[in-house]
Design a protein around this motif. Sequence first.
Motif, PDB file in Angstrom:
ATOM      1  N   PHE A 274      79.003  38.177  42.482  1.00  0.00           N
ATOM      2  CA  PHE A 274      78.117  37.864  43.606  1.00  0.00           C
ATOM      3  C   PHE A 274      78.919  37.556  44.873  1.00  0.00           C
ATOM      4  O   PHE A 274      78.633  38.095  45.952  1.00  0.00           O
TER       5      PHE A 274
ATOM      6  N   ASP B  24      72.421  41.476  41.927  1.00  0.00           N
ATOM      7  CA  ASP B  24      73.332  40.834  40.984  1.00  0.00           C
ATOM      8  C   ASP B  24      72.509  40.186  39.877  1.00  0.00           C
ATOM      9  O   ASP B  24      71.695  39.297  40.132  1.00  0.00           O
ATOM     10  N   ASP B  25      72.737  40.631  38.649  1.00  0.00           N
ATOM     11  CA  ASP B  25      71.926  40.182  37.515  1.00  0.00           C
ATOM     12  C   ASP B  25      72.520  38.923  36.889  1.00  0.00           C
ATOM     13  O   ASP B  25      72.831  38.881  35.707  1.00  0.00           O
ATOM     14  N   CYS B  26      72.694  37.892  37.743  1.00  0.00           N
ATOM     15  CA  CYS B  26      73.236  36.597  37.306  1.00  0.00           C
ATOM     16  C   CYS B  26      74.584  36.775  36.609  1.00  0.00           C
ATOM     17  O   CYS B  26      74.794  36.329  35.472  1.00  0.00           O
ATOM     18  N   SER B  27      75.504  37.439  37.296  1.00  0.00           N
ATOM     19  CA  SER B  27      76.841  37.678  36.734  1.00  0.00           C
ATOM     20  C   SER B  27      77.550  36.364  36.452  1.00  0.00           C
ATOM     21  O   SER B  27      77.384  35.369  37.177  1.00  0.00           O
TER      22      SER B  27
ATOM     23  N   ARG C  98      69.813  38.281  44.153  1.00  0.00           N
ATOM     24  CA  ARG C  98      70.369  37.812  42.879  1.00  0.00           C
ATOM     25  C   ARG C  98      69.281  37.286  41.956  1.00  0.00           C
ATOM     26  O   ARG C  98      68.358  36.592  42.406  1.00  0.00           O
ATOM     27  N   HIS C  99      69.399  37.629  40.675  1.00  0.00           N
ATOM     28  CA  HIS C  99      68.538  37.044  39.652  1.00  0.00           C
ATOM     29  C   HIS C  99      69.062  35.661  39.279  1.00  0.00           C
ATOM     30  O   HIS C  99      70.275  35.469  39.158  1.00  0.00           O
TER      31      HIS C  99
END
Length: 602
Positions: free
Chosen positions: A406, A398-401, A423-424
Amino acid sequence: MFLFDTTMVTQATQQERFSPEDASSVRGETTRRHLLTVNVEDYFQVGVFQKFISTENWYRFESRLQQNVEQVLELLEQRNTKATFFVLGWTAEKDPKLVRMIADAGHEVASRGLVHQPLLTLSKAQIREDLVKSKALLEDTTGQSVDGFRLSDGWLSKQTLWLLDEVAAAGYRYDSSLMPKQRDFADDPKWRSIQQVQTANGPLLEVPLSTMETPGGWLPIAGGNYQRQVPNFVMRRLVDRAMESATDPFVMYFQVWELDTEQPRLSVADRITKVRHYRKLGKYRRILPQYLDRYQFTSIRDHGTLENSPLKLLANPAADVTRTLGAAESATELSASPAAASATSETSQRHTSTDKTAVTIVIPCFNEETSLKYLSNTLASVTRKLSEHFQPNILFVDDCSTDNTFDALHKQFGDNPAVKIVRHEVNRGVSAGILTGLAHAETDVVCSMDCDCSYDPHELANMLPLLTGDVSMVTASPYHKDGLVRNVPGWRLVLSRGLSAMYQRLLKQELATWTSCFRVYRRAHILELPLKEDGFLGTAELAAQLVLRKRVIAEYPATLEVRLFGLSKMKTVKAILSHLRLLSRIAMSRFCGSSDRQGQSP
């Protein structure tokens, strides 16, 4: 569950409410019964989306058919009303309990064919097969005869009335596929009325949708999108006038998805289509109770039992229909989805876990909450197929949604031991997501794919065997001479093809596609690369760095399709400038020497 009650009616505007004058004008309607018909289809099966969604991919979508049908059945039970439900054979095969629920509630089940498709474009042999199979499936599911048919895509015209011969030949007793237009039937207006038609294969009742004669033509007022888009007080007056002037019962219809305001929004259609499909969704929740309180409706089959009904012939016992294809045979052919095919293959091939290569599928996600159910259904089929020869694991990044992606990932996949979610802390881009997945993977072979499934992930079964001993990466290639692109915007094609040509010339590498995220990697060969780009640019940089190190890249011809949910994250102008910057940096590395290559093995 939504309740149809008077609270919805009181939310209507004053001009849409029934006045005392309205009530007095239709008091004579209390003993007259009209026909209510319901098209049972899901939001993703609608004809306007056929260009983008194939029948083979229906299983991937989150179905909302159950709840929508239950709401309609609840409303009809409250009003003690019966209706005719036109159902696809596909639905009977995939969800027989739903179809039986309709029949058990006392409603008539009729056919819309096997699947939602432009039936009139098929050959007569294919049409006949479709009509017979769908009838058999529905009859075997409900235990009742299926007398009626309605086209799932479009309406009959004067030029296509030949279809009635095929409908009669398949054993149906009536058709309701006609919404007559004046330009087609001005010289023969009887087609606006219920009538018995003498076809080449025997008599058939035609039950056309109701229209109203106006100076400008025959106005469609039977339901569907017309009822949603035209103000209710206008349509109500028109329906009143039509009922006063006609001797036949009024034939009304609607689609069950038209009640569903929470259905997922598909992003593939043009603006006009989106307005037609999504504008005033849920309006039927208000106007259906109004119509059912105002008039008496029943099913087509039950109307035939009424005195002086134009459908009286339906009251006679139906003749036995000799089936050339039974439901079991139909089900076998209908089940040719990836999920069913893979399940069959699993039973025919036995492999122990020690025979299989472990692979990790990395899926970067950014604000993909709305597409996760579609992705989940797709991955269930993909992992079954891959499990024939591999041990598949899934790794989400998860690219910091900024939405609920997430949490939705954990809810959808968290209990699966073969799934890992990382996760980022900040948004870094799709390539950074792939590299994070590679770093966290515990297998030597790693795949990457888009969350929106713009490439069919089932193709991994064909791509993985191409990662032979000397190959560092296998990339999907829609721009390969044997590849294909469907429904992708023209600007994106021009951009991608143009950039690919630049990379080819600069690196002297005949690779047709440089920017695909759908790939298979030898993990160790990727982690050693000095990659700097995090966003969309990183996929081209990764391929370029492999070429500079004389690594082998295998190209697999694939099909690229437009994404169905949400919008592309790519910014066009920024992407072009970034690629030009990368091309300049690669040129410096290639012709002048660069620290990017120092210390790297060839």
